[in-house]
Scaffold this active site. Structure first.
Site, PDB file in Angstrom:
ATOM      1  N   LEU A  97       0.878  -0.746   0.036  1.00 55.07           N
ATOM      2  CA  LEU A  97       0.197  -0.261  -0.167  1.00 55.07           C
ATOM      3  C   LEU A  97       0.704   1.142   0.219  1.00 55.07           C
ATOM      4  CD1 LEU A  97      -3.021   0.962   0.677  1.00 55.07           C
ATOM      5  CD2 LEU A  97      -2.528   1.329   2.865  1.00 55.07           C
ATOM      6  N   LEU A 107      -4.720  -3.426  12.582  1.00 58.36           N
ATOM      7  CA  LEU A 107      -5.526  -3.816  12.601  1.00 58.36           C
ATOM      8  C   LEU A 107      -5.971  -5.550  12.003  1.00 58.36           C
ATOM      9  CD1 LEU A 107      -5.638  -1.462  14.461  1.00 58.36           C
ATOM     10  CD2 LEU A 107      -8.407  -2.000  14.904  1.00 58.36           C
ATOM     11  N   SER A 109      -6.634  -8.903   9.911  1.00 58.69           N
ATOM     12  CA  SER A 109      -6.577  -9.562  10.124  1.00 58.69           C
ATOM     13  C   SER A 109      -8.510 -10.236  10.884  1.00 58.69           C
ATOM     14  CB  SER A 109      -5.598 -10.254  11.364  1.00 58.69           C
ATOM     15  OG  SER A 109      -6.103 -11.956  11.769  1.00 58.69           O
ATOM     16  N   THR A 126      -1.811 -12.728   6.183  1.00 57.64           N
ATOM     17  CA  THR A 126      -2.550 -11.565   7.111  1.00 57.64           C
ATOM     18  C   THR A 126      -1.616 -10.577   7.778  1.00 57.64           C
ATOM     19  OG1 THR A 126      -4.503 -11.549   6.293  1.00 57.64           O
ATOM     20  CG2 THR A 126      -4.510 -10.122   7.585  1.00 57.64           C
ATOM     21  N   GLY A 136       7.105  -2.127   6.114  1.00 54.24           N
ATOM     22  CA  GLY A 136       7.596  -1.701   5.016  1.00 54.24           C
ATOM     23  C   GLY A 136       6.609  -0.181   4.878  1.00 54.24           C
ATOM     24  N   ARG A 140       8.525   3.571   5.099  1.00 52.16           N
ATOM     25  CA  ARG A 140       9.210   4.441   4.033  1.00 52.16           C
ATOM     26  C   ARG A 140       8.216   5.865   4.166  1.00 52.16           C
ATOM     27  NH1 ARG A 140       6.714   0.517   1.327  1.00 52.16           N
ATOM     28  NH2 ARG A 140       4.672   1.456   1.127  1.00 52.16           N
ATOM     29  N   ALA A 148      -2.063  -4.538  16.292  1.00 53.60           N
ATOM     30  CA  ALA A 148      -3.138  -5.522  16.871  1.00 53.60           C
ATOM     31  C   ALA A 148      -2.618  -6.745  17.641  1.00 53.60           C
ATOM     32  CB  ALA A 148      -4.595  -5.163  16.544  1.00 53.60           C
ATOM     33  N   TYR A 179      -3.980 -18.863  14.032  1.00 55.36           N
ATOM     34  CA  TYR A 179      -3.608 -17.154  14.434  1.00 55.36           C
ATOM     35  C   TYR A 179      -3.200 -16.970  15.557  1.00 55.36           C
ATOM     36  CZ  TYR A 179      -6.156 -13.485  16.583  1.00 55.36           C
ATOM     37  OH  TYR A 179      -6.547 -12.245  17.113  1.00 55.36           O
ATOM     38  N   TYR A 193      11.579  -5.114  12.538  1.00 53.72           N
ATOM     39  CA  TYR A 193      12.195  -3.913  11.988  1.00 53.72           C
ATOM     40  C   TYR A 193      12.746  -2.854  12.875  1.00 53.72           C
ATOM     41  CZ  TYR A 193      10.092  -4.709   7.188  1.00 53.72           C
ATOM     42  OH  TYR A 193      10.305  -4.999   6.247  1.00 53.72           O
TER      43      TYR A 193
END
Length: 368
Positions: A97, A107, A109, A126, A136, A140, A148, A179, A193
């Site tokens: 995105l 959130l 999932s 997901t 990512g 950026r 969540a 899950y 990250y």
């Protein structure tokens, strides 16, 4: 010497009659065969058409449900449509995105067992690929990301209540693993990250939450019990009902998420209500609040269903100044009122939702 001419002519005539008879019989047999095949083909075609229709219906039914779900989700935010600070984007986080943002509340999932078990691979994607894409994006644009996460990272806990230092007790190959482990690896990605790329992360471990605008037929215990009680159906309890849960109202959770996002706390934080109830107590409470005469039906225990669940929220109290403030009965009454209105809306649109069952161990049904 006797002439053979008359004898041969006689035999030839007999053979011709036999030949005609055989040809006639063959023709009748052929017609009968063709007619039989035609009847069988019609039968096969009709059966085939029925099977094709059945397959089409099987394929289309989930799409109808998805369309209804999308319509419902749009209704959940329709009061924001047109606001200058609101934009609704329909996007799958498994795909990258590209937008400009300051904060990301990740959130995405499915969260109810029937939903995340329905498509475990998509649930894993997901929580893994989707989380990587959101991290990512945060890297950026220099945004802060809040994940969540869930109390499911603790699995079927051997520590009670559960604090943030507990590592959990999870079956990595059970039906809930897509899950549970998906969220656990999502947390790992966040801190990787943070350490490697300097991304600011916040991790909320969310315990059972309920309130208006939740899916009525998503298979979670609150929605199941309220829907069953309102429709006069048996309230289904999996196992003996001695399992415990702690339920928080949605507005308390939202306040906790915002407080965590805007804090300096980068380590995981439990967000939940420490008021603990057994599932059976909870079923009886909802029956009372609804005023329902529904019986309680005990079904086989769901596989890997946690036996105890209660958050230790001392960290949230100390570092965020947060704790739940909405009493359980007050929140349930608001949710019940919403469900009643939704049932009226759905009835007017000729759609009656049904609770989704859990994945169970084999056993006998008993009634109380």
């Amino acid at each position: 010497m006797v002439s053979k001419g008359p004898v041969l002519r006689l035999l030839t005539a007999i053979n011709r009659r036999r030949m005609k008879l055989l040809v006639g019989l063959a023709f009748v047999a052929y017609v009968a065969s063709v007619w039989g095949n035609f009847i069988n083909m019609r039968s096969l075609q009709e059966n085939g058409d029925q099977k094709v229709d059945s397959k089409i219906e099987e394929a289309v039914a989930p799409l109808r449900e998805k369309i209804k779900d999308l319509e419902k989700r749009k209704r959940n935010v329709e009061h924001w449509i047109g606001h200058e600070n609101f934009e609704l984007i329909n996007h799958d986080v498994v795909e990258p995105l590209y937008i400009e943002v300051d904060q990301i509340y990740h959130l995405a999932s499915p969260a109810s067992p029937p939903n995340y078990m329905y498509n475990p691979i998509k649930t894993l994607k997901t929580n893994t690929i989707g989380t990587l894409n959101m991290l990512g994006l945060a890297k950026r644009v220099g945004a802060r990301l809040l994940l969540a996460s869930t109390s499911e990272v603790y699995g079927d806990p051997e520590v009670h209540p559960q604090n943030e230092d507990y590592w959990g007790h999870v079956n990595p190959i059970g039906p809930r693993a897509c899950y549970d482990e998906g969220k656990r690896v999502a947390e790992t990605m966040c801190y990787a990250y943070m350490k490697q790329e300097g991304v600011e992360v916040r991790v909320a471990r969310i315990f059972n939450t309920f309130g208006p605008r939740m899916h009525m037929n998503d298979g979670r215990v609150v929605s199941n019990f309220i829907l069953q009680a309102l429709q006069g159906e048996p309230l289904t309890v999996y196992g003996p009902g001695t399992q415990t849960r702690a339920f928080q109202y949605v507005s308390d959770l939202v306040n906790g998420l915002v407080a965590l996002m805007n804090s300096n706390v980068s380590s995981p934080v439990n967000l939940g209500n420490p008021e603990e109830h057994t599932i059976l107590e909870f079923a009886q409470l909802i029956k009372k609040l609804v005023g329902s005469g529904s019986e309680i039906q005990f079904l086989s225990e769901a596989q890997d269903d946690p036996q105890k669940r209660k958050p230790d929220i001392r960290k949230a109290k100390l570092l965020l100044g947060w704790e739940p403030v909405v009493p359980l009965e007050e929140g349930l009454n608001k949710a019940i009122h919403y469900f009643r209105k939704e049932l009226e809306y759905q009835a007017n649109n000729q759609y009656i939702p049904k609770p989704k069952p859990a994945r169970m161990k084999k056993g006998r049904t008993r009634h109380n």
